[in-house]
Design a protein around this motif. Structure first.
Motif, PDB file in Angstrom:
ATOM      1  N   PHE A 384      45.506 -16.333 -19.496  1.00 49.55           N
ATOM      2  CA  PHE A 384      44.752 -15.078 -19.563  1.00 49.55           C
ATOM      3  C   PHE A 384      44.087 -14.759 -18.230  1.00 49.55           C
ATOM      4  N   TRP A 385      43.310 -15.722 -17.704  1.00 50.67           N
ATOM      5  CA  TRP A 385      42.578 -15.471 -16.463  1.00 50.67           C
ATOM      6  C   TRP A 385      43.494 -15.490 -15.239  1.00 50.67           C
ATOM      7  N   ALA A 386      44.570 -16.265 -15.308  1.00 51.86           N
ATOM      8  CA  ALA A 386      45.518 -16.264 -14.192  1.00 51.86           C
ATOM      9  C   ALA A 386      46.163 -14.892 -14.042  1.00 51.86           C
ATOM     10  N   ALA A 387      46.546 -14.284 -15.177  1.00 50.09           N
ATOM     11  CA  ALA A 387      47.153 -12.952 -15.133  1.00 50.09           C
ATOM     12  C   ALA A 387      46.158 -11.911 -14.637  1.00 50.09           C
ATOM     13  N   LEU A 388      44.927 -11.964 -15.143  1.00 47.83           N
ATOM     14  CA  LEU A 388      43.913 -11.002 -14.707  1.00 47.83           C
ATOM     15  C   LEU A 388      43.553 -11.211 -13.234  1.00 47.83           C
ATOM     16  N   GLY A 389      43.598 -12.455 -12.782  1.00 51.69           N
ATOM     17  CA  GLY A 389      43.226 -12.768 -11.406  1.00 51.69           C
ATOM     18  C   GLY A 389      44.215 -12.289 -10.367  1.00 51.69           C
ATOM     19  N   THR A 390      45.424 -11.916 -10.807  1.00 49.11           N
ATOM     20  CA  THR A 390      46.411 -11.435  -9.833  1.00 49.11           C
ATOM     21  C   THR A 390      45.933 -10.168  -9.125  1.00 49.11           C
ATOM     22  N   GLY A 391      45.061  -9.397  -9.780  1.00 50.55           N
ATOM     23  CA  GLY A 391      44.528  -8.198  -9.153  1.00 50.55           C
ATOM     24  C   GLY A 391      43.779  -8.487  -7.869  1.00 50.55           C
ATOM     25  N   LEU A 392      43.075  -9.615  -7.831  1.00 50.91           N
ATOM     26  CA  LEU A 392      42.331 -10.007  -6.630  1.00 50.91           C
ATOM     27  C   LEU A 392      43.250 -10.160  -5.423  1.00 50.91           C
ATOM     28  N   PHE A 393      44.463 -10.616  -5.658  1.00 47.93           N
ATOM     29  CA  PHE A 393      45.363 -10.942  -4.546  1.00 47.93           C
ATOM     30  C   PHE A 393      46.407  -9.853  -4.297  1.00 47.93           C
ATOM     31  N   ASN A 394      46.592  -8.953  -5.275  1.00 50.65           N
ATOM     32  CA  ASN A 394      47.391  -7.756  -5.014  1.00 50.65           C
ATOM     33  C   ASN A 394      46.618  -6.770  -4.136  1.00 50.65           C
ATOM     34  N   SER A 395      45.333  -6.957  -4.073  1.00 57.01           N
ATOM     35  CA  SER A 395      44.385  -5.979  -3.543  1.00 57.01           C
ATOM     36  C   SER A 395      44.746  -5.390  -2.185  1.00 57.01           C
ATOM     37  N   ILE A 396      45.000  -6.237  -1.191  1.00 56.65           N
ATOM     38  CA  ILE A 396      45.144  -5.766   0.190  1.00 56.65           C
ATOM     39  C   ILE A 396      46.579  -5.408   0.545  1.00 56.65           C
ATOM     40  N   MET A 397      47.499  -5.603  -0.382  1.00 54.77           N
ATOM     41  CA  MET A 397      48.910  -5.547  -0.010  1.00 54.77           C
ATOM     42  C   MET A 397      49.368  -4.163   0.425  1.00 54.77           C
ATOM     43  N   TRP A 398      49.021  -3.122  -0.327  1.00 55.09           N
ATOM     44  CA  TRP A 398      49.459  -1.786   0.062  1.00 55.09           C
ATOM     45  C   TRP A 398      48.980  -1.454   1.470  1.00 55.09           C
ATOM     46  N   SER A 399      47.684  -1.610   1.714  1.00 58.66           N
ATOM     47  CA  SER A 399      47.104  -1.230   3.003  1.00 58.66           C
ATOM     48  C   SER A 399      47.713  -2.029   4.149  1.00 58.66           C
ATOM     49  N   ASN A 400      47.839  -3.337   3.953  1.00 57.58           N
ATOM     50  CA  ASN A 400      48.347  -4.182   5.029  1.00 57.58           C
ATOM     51  C   ASN A 400      49.827  -3.925   5.315  1.00 57.58           C
ATOM     52  N   ILE A 401      50.628  -3.800   4.249  1.00 61.65           N
ATOM     53  CA  ILE A 401      52.053  -3.522   4.448  1.00 61.65           C
ATOM     54  C   ILE A 401      52.222  -2.154   5.111  1.00 61.65           C
ATOM     55  N   PHE A 402      51.493  -1.160   4.626  1.00 68.51           N
ATOM     56  CA  PHE A 402      51.640   0.204   5.129  1.00 68.51           C
ATOM     57  C   PHE A 402      51.323   0.287   6.621  1.00 68.51           C
ATOM     58  N   THR A 403      50.184  -0.279   7.013  1.00 67.19           N
ATOM     59  CA  THR A 403      49.792  -0.173   8.424  1.00 67.19           C
ATOM     60  C   THR A 403      50.684  -1.029   9.324  1.00 67.19           C
ATOM     61  N   LEU A 404      51.149  -2.179   8.854  1.00 63.36           N
ATOM     62  CA  LEU A 404      52.077  -2.994   9.633  1.00 63.36           C
ATOM     63  C   LEU A 404      53.416  -2.275   9.811  1.00 63.36           C
ATOM     64  N   ALA A 405      53.844  -1.563   8.757  1.00 63.35           N
ATOM     65  CA  ALA A 405      55.167  -0.928   8.781  1.00 63.35           C
ATOM     66  C   ALA A 405      55.205   0.320   9.664  1.00 63.35           C
ATOM     67  N   ILE A 406      54.084   1.063   9.771  1.00 64.66           N
ATOM     68  CA  ILE A 406      54.106   2.290  10.583  1.00 64.66           C
ATOM     69  C   ILE A 406      53.541   2.059  11.986  1.00 64.66           C
ATOM     70  N   LYS A 407      53.199   0.818  12.298  1.00 64.24           N
ATOM     71  CA  LYS A 407      52.623   0.530  13.605  1.00 64.24           C
ATOM     72  C   LYS A 407      53.600   0.888  14.735  1.00 64.24           C
ATOM     73  N   ASP A 408      53.088   1.607  15.738  1.00 64.71           N
ATOM     74  CA  ASP A 408      53.839   1.979  16.946  1.00 64.71           C
ATOM     75  C   ASP A 408      55.047   2.876  16.677  1.00 64.71           C
ATOM     76  N   LEU A 409      55.051   3.604  15.539  1.00 62.19           N
ATOM     77  CA  LEU A 409      56.165   4.519  15.277  1.00 62.19           C
ATOM     78  C   LEU A 409      56.001   5.856  15.994  1.00 62.19           C
ATOM     79  N   LYS A 410      54.801   6.149  16.474  1.00 59.51           N
ATOM     80  CA  LYS A 410      54.505   7.375  17.221  1.00 59.51           C
ATOM     81  C   LYS A 410      55.020   8.613  16.496  1.00 59.51           C
ATOM     82  N   GLN A 411      55.987   9.333  17.093  1.00 56.77           N
ATOM     83  CA  GLN A 411      56.424  10.599  16.508  1.00 56.77           C
ATOM     84  C   GLN A 411      57.134  10.431  15.169  1.00 56.77           C
ATOM     85  N   TYR A 412      57.446   9.193  14.809  1.00 57.38           N
ATOM     86  CA  TYR A 412      58.110   8.937  13.536  1.00 57.38           C
ATOM     87  C   TYR A 412      57.136   8.496  12.440  1.00 57.38           C
ATOM     88  N   THR A 413      55.830   8.593  12.697  1.00 60.47           N
ATOM     89  CA  THR A 413      54.840   8.066  11.757  1.00 60.47           C
ATOM     90  C   THR A 413      54.901   8.757  10.402  1.00 60.47           C
TER      91      THR A 413
END
Length: 484
Positions: A384-413
């Protein structure tokens, strides 16, 4: 213009943008409340019920693909229309999608609900395409991940409140007689539609700085020339698919006799721990990746943030509404201890991340793999708590993946942003796979399905995010990337 004046100029627009993150977080997580609700109302299998997410997140793929093709043919639409106008149009589309729930309930057609969800998600997709890069450029480039984590933290406030508000509205406030019926869904979604229209008016009245890209986006493969973006697209697919799949079946997971065996209305409230954990992680991520020089101050702010958010979640999940009267039913310290320990583990993971977006992504992925193994292969309170706790670690993924993926794309951002948003289609495809596994192997074992998602994200955090210098050097020079 001084850095301080620039920061002040951007502060109010950034606050306005974070309201968008809040509302689309709220309406997206309402799907997690809708799935068990519609499953019971229409007597659906887990696979059929997962079509809610297929319709919603399928819109992300379709709309983003169209956006990408248009950008190749005639330039970035948001760049021509303007962020402000694009956001207003998107909000109005969201409002229309919500209002369509009323006739869907009148006709009592599951397909009608799926169509309304598709239109609602069309608006949310356009919001994502516009608001994510806009939040990233409202300030210094080196703190873009921090700003997106902060905005995602506010997004998580919406995702935390949605299960509670949605559960109370659908199961208590608008319930007809003694039974939950499909009519209970009408007024809540009309109310949500009014909120979107109201926010459109607020944005229309607000002053938002104008940004434009002077460089015309080239044809051909465009942003797809860059490997860190291509790998990032798969990472977004895996992340959204995993997070949405887990959230979609958490209520049924908690109701399972091998886990907790709770009633549906009570189980829905505990979604707040999943999304509240995401809020803790995202707000702490915003602090961890900020430009605060002192590490001790960073950790202090993170600890205070975690305690405050936990207390809010602890209080709101105690709310009960029975026979028209509110009451509070709190968990005991012993019952809540596992979640507190996972908050500590989350804090340790941030320390191992060392304020580096890529490293933190890898460390958090490893933690998620462990938690999903516990959820799928143990039982009772541990699962029960392991499943609920996944939210804590999903937390930063969108922001971190997004900014890493568009880094230095300039006109292609902007083009890269639309491609990343397109990969939210993971939320349409992974839940049906997990639903089919739940039909065949049981709801608990189905929680092993997303493990492969986080294995790939760990790869992206440790290896796949790295920029290939030759790809960047081959980019056409841009004299002035962003003009204010």
């Amino acid at each position: 213009m001084s850095t301080e004046n620039t920061a002040n100029q951007y502060r109010r627009p950034f606050v306005t943008i974070t309201l968008l993150f809040f509302l689309w977080g709220f309406i997206t997580v309402m799907n997690d409340v809708l799935i068990p609700y519609l499953k019971e109302s229409f007597s659906l299998t887990f696979f059929q019920a997962s079509l809610v997410q297929f319709a919603f997140f399928g819109a992300f793929f379709c709309v983003s693909l169209i956006y990408y093709l248009v950008s190749l043919a005639s330039g970035d639409p948001i760049n021509r229309l303007g962020y402000k106008a694009g956001i207003i149009v998107a909000l109005l589309i969201c409002g229309a999608g919500c209002v369509l729930f009323y006739p869907a309930a009148e006709f009592q057609k599951y397909g009608f609900f799926l169509g309304a969800l598709f239109l609602l998600a069309t608006g949310v997709t356009l919001l994502q395409i516009a608001a994510n890069p806009y939040a990233a450029i409202l300030g210094k480039p080196e703190t873009a991940s921090s700003r997106l984590n902060l905005a995602q933290g506010v997004n998580s406030l919406g995702t935390t409140l949605a299960p509670i508000a949605g559960g109370l509205l659908l199961y208590k406030v608008f319930v007809t007689g003694d039974e939950v019926t499909i009519d209970s869904i009408k007024l809540p979604y009309v109310l949500y539609g009014a909120l979107f229209v109201g926010l459109a008016v607020i944005v229309w009245k607000s002053h938002l700085p104008k940004f434009s890209n002077e460089e015309k986006v080239e044809g051909g493969m465009g942003a797809l020339k860059f490997s860190h973006l291509r790998y990032g697209m798969i990472a977004i697919f895996m992340y959204v698919g995993g997070e949405v799949a887990i959230g979609s079946f958490l209520v049924n997971f908690i109701m399972d006799e091998a886990v907790m065996g709770l009633e549906e209305s009570t189980a829905a409230l505990y979604l707040a721990y999943y999304w509240g954990g995401a809020m803790i992680g995202r707000l702490c991520g915003a602090i961890s990746l900020s430009d605060i020089a002192s590490q001790s101050k960073k950790y202090g702010y993170m600890a205070v943030t975690a305690v405050v958010v936990f207390f809010v979640v602890y209080v709101v999940t105690a709310i009960r509404l029975d026979d028209g009267e509110f009451s509070m039913v709190f968990m005991t310290p012993a019952q809540i201890l596992p979640f507190l320990l996972m908050i500590v583990l989350n804090f340790v993971a941030f320390i191992f991340g060392r304020g580096n977006a890529a490293r933190a992504l890898g460390v958090f992925s490893i933690c998620l793999i462990v938690l999903l193994c516990l959820a799928a292969f143990t039982g009772g309170p541990i699962a029960f708590w392991a499943a609920l706790g996944t939210g804590l670690f999903n937390s930063i993924m969108w922001s971190n993946i997004f900014t890493l993926a568009i880094k230095d794309l300039k006109q292609y951002t902007s083009q890269g942003s639309s491609l990343l948003v397109m990969m939210i289609v993971g939320g349409a495809l992974v839940p049906p796979l997990m639903g089919k596994a739940a039909d065949v192997f049981g709801i608990q074992l189905s929680f092993a399905v997303p493990i492969i998602n986080y294995v790939y994200i760990a790869f992206y955090g440790f290896v796949g995010h790295k920029i290939v210098k030759s790809e960047i050097e081959a980019m056409k020079p841009v004299a002035e990337e962003i003009k204010v």
